[in-house]
Design a protein around this motif. Structure first.
Motif, PDB file in Angstrom:
ATOM      1  N   TRP A  83      -0.767  -4.318 -13.040  1.00 32.02           N
ATOM      2  CA  TRP A  83       0.193  -3.605 -13.879  1.00 32.02           C
ATOM      3  C   TRP A  83       0.693  -2.317 -13.229  1.00 32.02           C
ATOM      4  CZ3 TRP A  83      -0.871  -2.583 -19.808  1.00 32.02           C
ATOM      5  CH2 TRP A  83       0.352  -2.367 -20.457  1.00 32.02           C
ATOM      6  N   GLY A  84      -0.226  -1.555 -12.638  1.00 30.31           N
ATOM      7  CA  GLY A  84       0.168  -0.287 -12.039  1.00 30.31           C
ATOM      8  C   GLY A  84       1.111  -0.440 -10.862  1.00 30.31           C
ATOM      9  N   GLN A  85       1.075  -1.594 -10.203  1.00 27.17           N
ATOM     10  CA  GLN A  85       1.971  -1.856  -9.078  1.00 27.17           C
ATOM     11  C   GLN A  85       3.227  -2.599  -9.523  1.00 27.17           C
ATOM     12  OE1 GLN A  85      -0.542  -4.016  -6.349  1.00 27.17           O
ATOM     13  NE2 GLN A  85      -1.755  -2.216  -5.811  1.00 27.17           N
ATOM     14  N   PHE A  86       3.067  -3.479 -10.508  1.00 23.36           N
ATOM     15  CA  PHE A  86       4.201  -4.272 -10.985  1.00 23.36           C
ATOM     16  C   PHE A  86       5.164  -3.432 -11.823  1.00 23.36           C
ATOM     17  CE2 PHE A  86       6.083  -7.122 -14.225  1.00 23.36           C
ATOM     18  CZ  PHE A  86       6.749  -8.010 -13.388  1.00 23.36           C
ATOM     19  N   GLU A  87       4.607  -2.476 -12.582  1.00 23.51           N
ATOM     20  CA  GLU A  87       5.439  -1.610 -13.427  1.00 23.51           C
ATOM     21  C   GLU A  87       4.965  -0.164 -13.284  1.00 23.51           C
ATOM     22  OE1 GLU A  87       7.111  -1.424 -18.063  1.00 23.51           O
ATOM     23  OE2 GLU A  87       5.316  -2.591 -17.585  1.00 23.51           O
ATOM     24  N   PRO A  88       5.140   0.432 -12.099  1.00 26.47           N
ATOM     25  CA  PRO A  88       4.657   1.803 -11.894  1.00 26.47           C
ATOM     26  C   PRO A  88       5.375   2.822 -12.773  1.00 26.47           C
ATOM     27  CG  PRO A  88       5.997   1.081 -10.033  1.00 26.47           C
ATOM     28  CD  PRO A  88       5.758  -0.122 -10.881  1.00 26.47           C
ATOM     29  N   GLN A  89       6.631   2.532 -13.097  1.00 23.52           N
ATOM     30  CA  GLN A  89       7.390   3.357 -14.026  1.00 23.52           C
ATOM     31  C   GLN A  89       7.619   2.558 -15.305  1.00 23.52           C
ATOM     32  OE1 GLN A  89       8.090   6.543 -13.223  1.00 23.52           O
ATOM     33  NE2 GLN A  89       7.084   6.166 -11.244  1.00 23.52           N
ATOM     34  N   ARG A  90       7.306   3.152 -16.419  1.00 22.21           N
ATOM     35  CA  ARG A  90       7.420   2.450 -17.699  1.00 22.21           C
ATOM     36  C   ARG A  90       8.825   1.887 -17.890  1.00 22.21           C
ATOM     37  NH1 ARG A  90       5.612   5.207 -23.467  1.00 22.21           N
ATOM     38  NH2 ARG A  90       5.619   3.291 -24.749  1.00 22.21           N
ATOM     39  N   GLY A  91       8.875   0.598 -18.203  1.00 20.61           N
ATOM     40  CA  GLY A  91      10.151  -0.047 -18.450  1.00 20.61           C
ATOM     41  C   GLY A  91      10.885  -0.499 -17.209  1.00 20.61           C
ATOM     42  N   GLN A  92      10.237  -0.384 -16.026  1.00 21.51           N
ATOM     43  CA  GLN A  92      10.894  -0.791 -14.778  1.00 21.51           C
ATOM     44  C   GLN A  92      10.002  -1.767 -13.999  1.00 21.51           C
ATOM     45  OE1 GLN A  92      12.530   2.536 -12.487  1.00 21.51           O
ATOM     46  NE2 GLN A  92      12.556   3.794 -14.341  1.00 21.51           N
ATOM     47  N   PRO A  93       9.760  -2.945 -14.560  1.00 21.61           N
ATOM     48  CA  PRO A  93       8.911  -3.929 -13.869  1.00 21.61           C
ATOM     49  C   PRO A  93       9.636  -4.529 -12.667  1.00 21.61           C
ATOM     50  CG  PRO A  93       9.896  -4.928 -15.804  1.00 21.61           C
ATOM     51  CD  PRO A  93      10.271  -3.463 -15.848  1.00 21.61           C
ATOM     52  N   LYS A  94       8.857  -4.997 -11.708  1.00 21.42           N
ATOM     53  CA  LYS A  94       9.424  -5.601 -10.498  1.00 21.42           C
ATOM     54  C   LYS A  94       9.597  -7.108 -10.692  1.00 21.42           C
ATOM     55  CE  LYS A  94       7.451  -2.001  -7.561  1.00 21.42           C
ATOM     56  NZ  LYS A  94       6.582  -1.685  -6.397  1.00 21.42           N
ATOM     57  N   THR A  95      10.248  -7.447 -11.782  1.00 22.62           N
ATOM     58  CA  THR A  95      10.384  -8.848 -12.173  1.00 22.62           C
ATOM     59  C   THR A  95      11.147  -9.662 -11.142  1.00 22.62           C
ATOM     60  OG1 THR A  95      10.316  -8.203 -14.507  1.00 22.62           O
ATOM     61  CG2 THR A  95      11.195 -10.389 -13.988  1.00 22.62           C
ATOM     62  N   GLU A  96      12.290  -9.169 -10.701  1.00 14.20           N
ATOM     63  CA  GLU A  96      13.121  -9.952  -9.788  1.00 14.20           C
ATOM     64  C   GLU A  96      12.421 -10.191  -8.461  1.00 14.20           C
ATOM     65  OE1 GLU A  96      15.896 -11.576 -10.614  1.00 14.20           O
ATOM     66  OE2 GLU A  96      15.334 -10.836 -12.603  1.00 14.20           O
ATOM     67  N   SER A  97      11.724  -9.187  -7.965  1.00 13.25           N
ATOM     68  CA  SER A  97      10.999  -9.335  -6.705  1.00 13.25           C
ATOM     69  C   SER A  97       9.958 -10.441  -6.794  1.00 13.25           C
ATOM     70  CB  SER A  97      10.329  -8.008  -6.341  1.00 13.25           C
ATOM     71  OG  SER A  97       9.545  -8.138  -5.174  1.00 13.25           O
ATOM     72  N   LEU A  98       9.202 -10.459  -7.890  1.00 14.41           N
ATOM     73  CA  LEU A  98       8.175 -11.492  -8.060  1.00 14.41           C
ATOM     74  C   LEU A  98       8.793 -12.851  -8.360  1.00 14.41           C
ATOM     75  CD1 LEU A  98       5.026 -11.203  -7.871  1.00 14.41           C
ATOM     76  CD2 LEU A  98       6.285  -9.065  -7.928  1.00 14.41           C
ATOM     77  N   LYS A  99       9.946 -12.867  -9.019  1.00 14.01           N
ATOM     78  CA  LYS A  99      10.625 -14.144  -9.242  1.00 14.01           C
ATOM     79  C   LYS A  99      11.045 -14.774  -7.920  1.00 14.01           C
ATOM     80  CE  LYS A  99      12.504 -14.008 -13.939  1.00 14.01           C
ATOM     81  NZ  LYS A  99      13.745 -14.046 -14.761  1.00 14.01           N
ATOM     82  N   HIS A 100      11.536 -13.948  -7.006  1.00 14.62           N
ATOM     83  CA  HIS A 100      11.912 -14.474  -5.692  1.00 14.62           C
ATOM     84  C   HIS A 100      10.702 -15.074  -4.984  1.00 14.62           C
ATOM     85  CE1 HIS A 100      15.507 -11.447  -5.608  1.00 14.62           C
ATOM     86  NE2 HIS A 100      15.802 -12.546  -6.280  1.00 14.62           N
TER      87      HIS A 100
END
Length: 408
Positions: A83-100
């Motif tokens: 969680w701390g790496q995937f969404e280090p800033q609240r409300g800004q998850p790295k969704t697209e990066s992991l989707k790729h």
């Protein structure tokens, strides 16, 4: 091949029919395996920068070498959702990066698992100012978001990680330990699993832990009694301090087999260098700048890896083994990879490949149908390509479903 491994095989009868429905009698046919049902996986965090075009030059060349070795041996991959790496800033998850990364894995015929949805370590620091009720709401929101956003790309998740230690973890303050202390282990686990399953009822959801003692056994029992549904039990086997041995492995399997649930060995490590000192309790406490792989260590690692995989693959409830992880120098800077830092394969990689794509694999093989139009062959559960009369079809074969009819 030992008798326990043979018991995992099917003995198939496939009837081939012409387009008019008549049997294809005494005709040549070619059968080849194209995938295992059993999941042979690895931590594949390196695919995230690769799939997002973050490598250039020599780094890109090395990444492609690692990727080629990954896809040659494995059919499953674990991607990071700390969680701390995937969404280090609240409300800004790295969704697209992991989707790729997930799409890259699927394009290379790798079943993907997300790890983990709830864990006290590598938790999001922005939870700390919140109240427990607010932290719980954010965790449930996070689970719903990830399971929903990645549905179809990732349909297997470690829902909660290392819950045995979770409420008593005291290395540093974090939001998840706070809510687990208040709610208790079982209620915390139940809440997370129910939240995940509501978003994707067809997904595979695991509990996962490094603690293989009776404490984990008792926790699983308590959760099941409370109505928690586990699709599989995840067991970590980080053996930086030495190989468990067959006897200990079988003892652990025997204890967890009483639940009659699939078992996934989610994080398996054997080092090819000096062993971590036995007095180290938390593996993360062992911090060294240089932990080299040695020829003697690589020979030991290869022997032990084969023993471990053969023991697990022979067990009827084990459905997955994940190596942690692919290359030396990642977690703990250890020589725990199957390939060296320069990308070259170690003996352990070669020996596992000989089994996963050799001894436990059906290469392209010529057969003839019999007088009834039937093919008879044996193999391990998985996907097979059958070619006859100029036509090709792919079928899934498993124990108990090893009879089929194919119209060409």
């Amino acid at each position: 091949m030992n008798s326990q491994l043979k018991s995992r095989m099917f003995h198939s009868t496939i009837t081939l029919l012409n387009t008019d429905g008549s049997p294809l009698i005494n005709q040549p046919a070619i059968v080849k395996q194209i995938n295992h049902k059993f999941l042979f996986g690895t931590a594949a965090f390196d695919t995230v920068p690769l799939a997002n075009n973050e490598y250039t030059g020599k780094s890109l060349e090395q990444a492609h070498i690692r990727a080629e070795k990954l896809t040659t041996l494995f059919n499953a991959a674990t991607l990071p959702f700390y969680w701390g790496q995937f969404e280090p800033q609240r409300g800004q998850p790295k969704t697209e990066s992991l989707k790729h990364a997930a799409q890259w894995c699927l394009d290379h015929h790798l079943t993907v698992k997300g790890h983990p949805l709830c864990w006290h370590t590598l938790c999001a620091d922005w939870l700390l100012p919140l109240t427990n009720s607010e932290i719980l709401a954010e965790e449930k929101k996070r689970i719903r978001r990830e399971v929903s956003d990645f549905r179809g790309l990732i349909d297997m998740w470690d829902v909660i990680n290392e819950a045995v230690i979770m409420p008593v973890f005291n290395r540093y303050d974090n939001g998840i330990t706070r809510i687990c202390k208040e709610m208790g282990r079982i209620q915390t686990i139940k809440t997370m699993f129910e939240t995940a399953r509501a978003e994707n009822p067809d997904a595979i959801f695991l509990i996962n832990d490094f603690d293989t003692s009776v404490a984990y056994d008792i926790l699983v029992e308590g959760c099941l009694a409370a109505g928690v549904k586990f699709d599989a039990i995840g067991i970590q086997s980080h053996m930086h301090q030495g190989y468990w041995g067959v006897e200990k492995t079988l003892e652990i399997l025997e204890r967890f087999s009483r639940f009659n649930l699939p078992i996934h060995f989610t994080e398996t490590t054997l080092v090819s260098g000096q062993l971590m000192p036995p007095e180290i309790v938390d593996l993360n406490d062992y911090q060294v700048k240089d932990w080299p792989s040695t020829p003697e260590g690589e020979e030991r690692q290869a022997i032990e890896a084969v023993m471990h995989y053969e023991t697990l693959f022979a067990h009827p409830l084990v459905q997955s083994i994940t190596w942690w992880d692919m290359q030396d120098g990642n977690w703990l800077n250890s020589p725990g990879g199957l390939i060296r830092r320069d990308g070259s394969a170690k003996p352990a990689y070669d020996e596992l490949l000989k089994r996963v794509k050799g001894e436990w694999w059906l290469e392209k093989t010529d057969f003839f149908t019999d007088e009834n139009g039937c093919l008879h062959f044996s193999g391990f559960p998985g996907e097979y390509e059958i070619t006859a009369a100029g036509e090709r079809q792919i079928i899934s074969i498993d124990q108990g479903s090893d009879r089929a009819t194919i119209r060409l």
